[in-house]
Design a protein around this motif. Structure first.
Motif, PDB file in Angstrom:
ATOM      1  N   GLU A  12      24.331  56.573-104.546  1.00 18.09           N
ATOM      2  CA  GLU A  12      25.510  56.587-104.461  1.00 18.09           C
ATOM      3  C   GLU A  12      26.345  55.853-105.252  1.00 18.09           C
ATOM      4  OE1 GLU A  12      26.871  56.891-100.165  1.00 18.09           O
ATOM      5  OE2 GLU A  12      25.021  58.360 -99.815  1.00 18.09           O
ATOM      6  N   GLU A  13      26.211  54.589-105.310  1.00 17.75           N
ATOM      7  CA  GLU A  13      26.718  53.578-106.495  1.00 17.75           C
ATOM      8  C   GLU A  13      26.674  54.179-107.791  1.00 17.75           C
ATOM      9  OE1 GLU A  13      29.183  51.424-105.784  1.00 17.75           O
ATOM     10  OE2 GLU A  13      28.513  50.693-103.727  1.00 17.75           O
ATOM     11  N   ASP A  14      25.483  54.890-108.209  1.00 19.14           N
ATOM     12  CA  ASP A  14      25.326  55.189-109.410  1.00 19.14           C
ATOM     13  C   ASP A  14      25.916  56.631-109.401  1.00 19.14           C
ATOM     14  OD1 ASP A  14      23.498  55.052-112.082  1.00 19.14           O
ATOM     15  OD2 ASP A  14      22.849  57.089-110.845  1.00 19.14           O
ATOM     16  N   ASN A  15      25.955  57.335-108.557  1.00 18.24           N
ATOM     17  CA  ASN A  15      26.493  58.716-108.524  1.00 18.24           C
ATOM     18  C   ASN A  15      28.079  58.538-108.795  1.00 18.24           C
ATOM     19  OD1 ASN A  15      24.349  60.244-107.975  1.00 18.24           O
ATOM     20  ND2 ASN A  15      24.922  60.476-105.496  1.00 18.24           N
ATOM     21  N   LYS A  16      28.865  57.441-108.286  1.00 18.76           N
ATOM     22  CA  LYS A  16      30.158  57.046-108.459  1.00 18.76           C
ATOM     23  C   LYS A  16      30.291  56.865-109.959  1.00 18.76           C
ATOM     24  CE  LYS A  16      33.750  53.551-107.352  1.00 18.76           C
ATOM     25  NZ  LYS A  16      33.789  53.117-108.456  1.00 18.76           N
ATOM     26  N   LEU A  17      29.233  55.985-110.681  1.00 15.22           N
ATOM     27  CA  LEU A  17      29.567  55.557-111.916  1.00 15.22           C
ATOM     28  C   LEU A  17      29.237  56.879-112.868  1.00 15.22           C
ATOM     29  CD1 LEU A  17      29.275  53.275-114.225  1.00 15.22           C
ATOM     30  CD2 LEU A  17      26.678  53.089-114.047  1.00 15.22           C
ATOM     31  N   MET A  18      28.083  57.627-112.653  1.00 17.55           N
ATOM     32  CA  MET A  18      27.786  58.810-113.346  1.00 17.55           C
ATOM     33  C   MET A  18      28.877  59.734-113.382  1.00 17.55           C
ATOM     34  SD  MET A  18      25.293  57.873-115.012  1.00 17.55           S
ATOM     35  CE  MET A  18      25.035  59.242-115.996  1.00 17.55           C
ATOM     36  N   CYS A  19      29.523  59.985-112.313  1.00 19.30           N
ATOM     37  CA  CYS A  19      30.530  61.124-112.124  1.00 19.30           C
ATOM     38  C   CYS A  19      31.881  60.597-113.073  1.00 19.30           C
ATOM     39  CB  CYS A  19      31.148  61.217-110.905  1.00 19.30           C
ATOM     40  SG  CYS A  19      29.925  62.173-109.449  1.00 19.30           S
ATOM     41  N   GLU A  20      32.344  59.159-113.093  1.00 18.00           N
ATOM     42  CA  GLU A  20      33.367  58.843-114.112  1.00 18.00           C
ATOM     43  C   GLU A  20      32.761  58.701-115.538  1.00 18.00           C
ATOM     44  OE1 GLU A  20      35.349  55.445-111.284  1.00 18.00           O
ATOM     45  OE2 GLU A  20      33.631  54.729-112.236  1.00 18.00           O
ATOM     46  N   LYS A  21      31.585  58.689-115.711  1.00 16.35           N
ATOM     47  CA  LYS A  21      31.222  58.499-117.210  1.00 16.35           C
ATOM     48  C   LYS A  21      31.145  60.079-117.627  1.00 16.35           C
ATOM     49  CE  LYS A  21      30.625  54.205-117.819  1.00 16.35           C
ATOM     50  NZ  LYS A  21      31.442  53.215-118.864  1.00 16.35           N
ATOM     51  N   LEU A  22      30.547  60.920-117.013  1.00 14.84           N
ATOM     52  CA  LEU A  22      30.321  62.198-117.351  1.00 14.84           C
ATOM     53  C   LEU A  22      31.743  63.047-117.317  1.00 14.84           C
ATOM     54  CD1 LEU A  22      26.798  62.797-115.948  1.00 14.84           C
ATOM     55  CD2 LEU A  22      27.453  62.324-118.397  1.00 14.84           C
ATOM     56  N   THR A  23      32.603  62.819-116.481  1.00 16.99           N
ATOM     57  CA  THR A  23      33.904  63.505-116.458  1.00 16.99           C
ATOM     58  C   THR A  23      35.141  62.961-117.052  1.00 16.99           C
ATOM     59  OG1 THR A  23      34.588  62.502-114.469  1.00 16.99           O
ATOM     60  CG2 THR A  23      33.325  64.374-114.450  1.00 16.99           C
ATOM     61  N   GLY A  24      34.915  61.468-117.420  1.00 25.73           N
ATOM     62  CA  GLY A  24      36.028  60.858-117.948  1.00 25.73           C
ATOM     63  C   GLY A  24      37.331  60.529-116.600  1.00 25.73           C
ATOM     64  N   LEU A  25      36.999  60.957-115.600  1.00 16.09           N
ATOM     65  CA  LEU A  25      37.850  60.672-114.539  1.00 16.09           C
ATOM     66  C   LEU A  25      37.656  59.412-113.702  1.00 16.09           C
ATOM     67  CD1 LEU A  25      38.085  64.318-113.360  1.00 16.09           C
ATOM     68  CD2 LEU A  25      39.903  62.873-114.855  1.00 16.09           C
ATOM     69  N   PRO A  26      38.464  59.089-113.111  1.00 14.94           N
ATOM     70  CA  PRO A  26      38.477  57.871-112.064  1.00 14.94           C
ATOM     71  C   PRO A  26      37.931  58.145-110.544  1.00 14.94           C
ATOM     72  CG  PRO A  26      40.577  58.007-112.467  1.00 14.94           C
ATOM     73  CD  PRO A  26      40.069  59.247-113.334  1.00 14.94           C
ATOM     74  N   VAL A  27      37.090  57.543-110.091  1.00 12.61           N
ATOM     75  CA  VAL A  27      36.914  57.775-108.706  1.00 12.61           C
ATOM     76  C   VAL A  27      37.958  56.825-108.083  1.00 12.61           C
ATOM     77  CG1 VAL A  27      35.409  57.324-106.661  1.00 12.61           C
ATOM     78  CG2 VAL A  27      34.544  58.285-108.858  1.00 12.61           C
ATOM     79  N   ILE A  28      38.871  57.528-107.369  1.00 14.55           N
ATOM     80  CA  ILE A  28      40.303  56.838-107.016  1.00 14.55           C
ATOM     81  C   ILE A  28      39.920  56.169-105.603  1.00 14.55           C
ATOM     82  CG2 ILE A  28      41.736  57.842-108.542  1.00 14.55           C
ATOM     83  CD1 ILE A  28      42.585  59.906-106.068  1.00 14.55           C
ATOM     84  N   ALA A  29      38.966  56.836-104.748  1.00 15.57           N
ATOM     85  CA  ALA A  29      38.687  56.127-103.469  1.00 15.57           C
ATOM     86  C   ALA A  29      37.318  56.788-103.069  1.00 15.57           C
ATOM     87  CB  ALA A  29      39.725  56.539-102.618  1.00 15.57           C
ATOM     88  N   ASN A  70      33.454  61.428-100.677  1.00  7.57           N
ATOM     89  CA  ASN A  70      33.233  61.473 -99.017  1.00  7.57           C
ATOM     90  C   ASN A  70      31.920  60.847 -98.699  1.00  7.57           C
ATOM     91  OD1 ASN A  70      34.277  61.479 -96.300  1.00  7.57           O
ATOM     92  ND2 ASN A  70      33.890  63.796 -96.467  1.00  7.57           N
ATOM     93  N   ASN A  71      31.775  60.420 -97.236  1.00  7.99           N
ATOM     94  CA  ASN A  71      30.289  60.123 -96.915  1.00  7.99           C
ATOM     95  C   ASN A  71      30.024  59.218 -97.584  1.00  7.99           C
ATOM     96  OD1 ASN A  71      30.574  61.921 -94.807  1.00  7.99           O
ATOM     97  ND2 ASN A  71      30.132  63.561 -96.211  1.00  7.99           N
ATOM     98  N   PHE A  72      30.467  58.127 -98.126  1.00  9.72           N
ATOM     99  CA  PHE A  72      29.899  56.807 -99.135  1.00  9.72           C
ATOM    100  C   PHE A  72      29.478  56.039 -98.337  1.00  9.72           C
ATOM    101  CE2 PHE A  72      30.671  53.326-102.014  1.00  9.72           C
ATOM    102  CZ  PHE A  72      30.110  53.895-103.203  1.00  9.72           C
ATOM    103  N   HIS A  73      28.530  55.463 -98.788  1.00  7.45           N
ATOM    104  CA  HIS A  73      27.594  54.159 -98.063  1.00  7.45           C
ATOM    105  C   HIS A  73      27.665  53.112 -99.120  1.00  7.45           C
ATOM    106  CE1 HIS A  73      25.942  57.802 -96.048  1.00  7.45           C
ATOM    107  NE2 HIS A  73      25.977  56.863 -94.988  1.00  7.45           N
ATOM    108  N   LYS A  74      28.624  52.166 -98.717  1.00 12.32           N
ATOM    109  CA  LYS A  74      28.859  51.076 -99.768  1.00 12.32           C
ATOM    110  C   LYS A  74      27.391  50.168 -99.675  1.00 12.32           C
ATOM    111  CE  LYS A  74      31.953  47.207-101.040  1.00 12.32           C
ATOM    112  NZ  LYS A  74      33.078  46.466-100.440  1.00 12.32           N
ATOM    113  N   GLY A  75      26.962  50.100-101.091  1.00 17.78           N
ATOM    114  CA  GLY A  75      25.779  49.477-101.286  1.00 17.78           C
ATOM    115  C   GLY A  75      24.339  50.119-101.424  1.00 17.78           C
ATOM    116  N   SER A  76      24.796  51.478-101.314  1.00 20.53           N
ATOM    117  CA  SER A  76      23.706  52.514-101.683  1.00 20.53           C
ATOM    118  C   SER A  76      23.139  52.611-103.387  1.00 20.53           C
ATOM    119  CB  SER A  76      23.898  53.746-101.256  1.00 20.53           C
ATOM    120  OG  SER A  76      22.938  54.732-101.537  1.00 20.53           O
ATOM    121  N   ILE A  77      22.093  52.366-103.423  1.00 22.81           N
ATOM    122  CA  ILE A  77      21.979  52.306-105.065  1.00 22.81           C
ATOM    123  C   ILE A  77      22.445  53.714-105.637  1.00 22.81           C
ATOM    124  CG2 ILE A  77      20.225  52.063-106.782  1.00 22.81           C
ATOM    125  CD1 ILE A  77      18.683  50.022-105.124  1.00 22.81           C
TER     126      ILE A  77
END
Length: 232
Positions: A189-206, A180-187
């Motif tokens: 927040e885009e990295d947070n998305k990637l790291m959350c997926e890598k470290l949990t093994g779960l997809p960011v579905i939206a 939530n409160n995502f800013h597309k193009g933010s370096i």
């Protein structure tokens, strides 16, 4: 066999109600009979007759456009803006799992999908007196998989990983993450998305931005996430 999902978060005021409303709106606009359910909601106001109005439910009903009666959405409504376990100590009427399950199952008989929202973060005491009921007990009682809502900003990697590890260790099924409160193009927040997926093994579905009126997930994908077969 009913379909649905349980929406929890990395903390309180993280945007669970907002995201839940958008999920229900997506299914509703796709022609699916969809209901909202929240076992216990606190911090509510009274109407002109002195009756407590479940604020989260009223918000979801307004945003999503569903016609579900408000009085079927939340079996336990408290006025005091504290955790449900403390609100019930102050006001009475502690949560009973049997009543929660009965109200939920009634909705399952009437609607194709039931989207449930949790109280606070995943470690939320719902009742703590002669009985102990944690939020995870409600999720297990309803037999639902989960989605985790997290803020997209600074600190979310830590909060997402800790929430996921707690939930996995307590046997809860997680279908994915929503930022939530995502800013597309933010370096960051885009990295947070990637790291959350890598470290949990779960997809960011939206990812949801402020004031979005739609959620960037297809109705078919959302149906699949909410199905008993599960997964993306």
């Amino acid at each position: 066999m009913h379909n649905g999902i349980f929406v929890t978060g990395t903390g309180t005021d993280i945007g669970k109600t907002y995201v839940t409303a958008l999920l229900i709106k997506k299914l509703h606009e796709a022609g699916c009979g969809t209901a909202y359910f929240k076992a216990a909601v606190s911090g509510n106001e009274r109407d002109e007759n002195g009756s407590l109005i479940p604020g989260d439910a009223a918000y979801v009903k307004t945003i999503s456009g569903i016609s579900q009666p408000l009085d079927t959405m939340c079996p336990y409504i408290y006025e005091t803006a504290v955790s449900p376990h403390l609100a019930s100590k102050i006001e009475g009427d502690p949560v009973e799992l049997e009543k929660v399950r009965a109200c939920y199952e009634r909705l399952c008989r009437e609607y194709e999908y039931v989207i449930c929202e949790g109280s606070g973060g995943i470690v939320c005491p719902i009742r703590f007196d002669s009985k102990t009921i944690m939020l995870e007990d409600i999720i297990k009682s309803l037999g639902l998989p989960t989605i985790i809502v997290a803020d997209a900003g600074l600190g979310t990697i830590n909060s997402v990983v800790l929430t996921c590890e707690y939930m996995k260790s307590h046997g809860l099924v997680i279908r994915g993450l929503i930022l939530n409160n995502f800013h597309k193009g933010s370096i960051m927040e885009e990295d947070n998305k990637l790291m959350c997926e890598k470290l949990t093994g779960l997809p960011v579905i939206a990812c949801v931005s402020e004031n979005d009126t739609d959620i960037d997930i297809s109705a078919e994908e959302l149906k699949r996430i909410c199905s008993r077969g599960g997964g993306i």
